[in-house]
Design an enzyme around this catalytic site. Structure first.
Site, PDB file in Angstrom:
ATOM      1  N   ARG A 174      43.038  22.901  50.138  1.00  7.87           N
ATOM      2  CA  ARG A 174      44.355  23.530  50.249  1.00  7.87           C
ATOM      3  C   ARG A 174      45.201  22.837  51.313  1.00  7.87           C
ATOM      4  NH1 ARG A 174      43.226  29.579  51.461  1.00  7.87           N
ATOM      5  NH2 ARG A 174      45.501  29.733  51.489  1.00  7.87           N
ATOM      6  N   ARG A 176      36.372  34.390  57.764  1.00 10.78           N
ATOM      7  CA  ARG A 176      36.690  35.710  57.194  1.00 10.78           C
ATOM      8  C   ARG A 176      35.564  36.196  56.288  1.00 10.78           C
ATOM      9  NH1 ARG A 176      43.046  35.203  55.517  1.00 10.78           N
ATOM     10  NH2 ARG A 176      42.159  33.941  53.827  1.00 10.78           N
ATOM     11  N   LYS A 202      51.829  32.690  58.860  1.00 10.00           N
ATOM     12  CA  LYS A 202      53.230  32.827  58.442  1.00 10.00           C
ATOM     13  C   LYS A 202      53.598  34.261  58.089  1.00 10.00           C
ATOM     14  CE  LYS A 202      53.476  29.830  55.095  1.00 10.00           C
ATOM     15  NZ  LYS A 202      52.054  29.451  55.118  1.00 10.00           N
ATOM     16  N   ARG A 213      59.205  25.069  48.909  1.00 13.10           N
ATOM     17  CA  ARG A 213      57.879  24.483  49.081  1.00 13.10           C
ATOM     18  C   ARG A 213      57.896  22.958  48.997  1.00 13.10           C
ATOM     19  NH1 ARG A 213      53.583  27.900  49.029  1.00 13.10           N
ATOM     20  NH2 ARG A 213      53.927  30.034  48.320  1.00 13.10           N
ATOM     21  N   ARG A 249      34.687  35.063  50.410  1.00 11.65           N
ATOM     22  CA  ARG A 249      35.384  34.754  49.161  1.00 11.65           C
ATOM     23  C   ARG A 249      35.402  33.248  48.937  1.00 11.65           C
ATOM     24  NH1 ARG A 249      41.118  36.574  48.666  1.00 11.65           N
ATOM     25  NH2 ARG A 249      41.265  35.179  50.441  1.00 11.65           N
TER      26      ARG A 249
END
Length: 217
Positions: A171, A127, A13, A88, A160
């Site tokens: 999430r 990542r 996004k 949201r 992370r």
């Protein structure tokens, strides 16, 4: 054009918002940017929000809405905008609809970046972040020359907590719970358009722009 951009974490996004807003010559307005501007500027709303954040509490909807209202009232947003990160949920969507009606306008389009959960997990769980310089690499899409070592500064790369698979899947669950009703809300309004968000960034941007042009016509 007045556009809202929605999509799950990892859909791209932030990147797409930048490109689409630039091509449409409208400001990209994200809640993150609004918060930072208010807090760093020391506005009354910024001080209020900072108080909640310093305590580790969520900033209440009414504070976020007030910041959004102020931002949409600025001169550069009068001919259009791209909202990223707001609304949201359905209550926020209803507030935005009422707010824009008070301004004598409304949304033209809600653009949904569509990507399946496994692709999101692949994007985010791959990542790796450098402990020294903070540069982010990806084990599949942008790997360093030596696994686990940053090309830029030779620092150690690590994953992370936010990028761990179990965290990402949680999430995604939260996103589905909160946002599925929002998607239905805008579908019922007749202004929702889905765009396939897989593939190279440039291709996704082209698909988004094609969708916007079709809708505008």
């Amino acid at each position: 054009m007045r556009v809202v951009l929605v999509g799950p974490p990892g859909a791209g996004k932030g990147t797409q918002a930048q490109f689409i807003a630039s091509r449409l010559s409208i400001p990209k307005i994200s809640t993150g940017d609004i918060f930072r501007a208010n807090v760093s500027g020391g506005t009354e709303l910024g001080k209020l929000a900072k108080g909640y954040m310093d305590r580790g509490d969520l900033v209440p909807d009414e504070v976020t809405v007030a910041m959004v209202r102020d931002r949409l009232s600025e001169d550069d947003a009068q001919e259009g905008f791209l909202l990223d990160g707001f609304p949201r949920n359905v209550p926020q969507a209803e507030i935005l609809k009422k707010m824009l009606a008070e301004f004598g306008t409304g949304l033209d389009l809600v653009l949904e970046l569509v990507v399946d959960d496994e692709e999101v997990v692949r994007r985010l769980a791959g990542r790796r972040t450098c402990r020294s310089c903070g540069k982010v690499w990806h084990v599949d899409f942008d790997p360093p020359a030596v696994p686990g070592v940053c090309d830029a500064c030779k620092g150690e790369l690590f994953q992370r907590d936010d990028d761990r698979e179990e965290t990402i899947r949680h999430r995604l669950e939260v996103y589905q719970e909160q946002t599925s009703p929002l998607i239905s809300f805008y579908a019922d309004e007749g202004i929702l358009v889905g765009v396939d968000a897989t593939g190279p960034v440039e291709e996704v941007t082209q698909r988004a722009m094609s969708a916007l042009r079709r809708f505008a016509d």
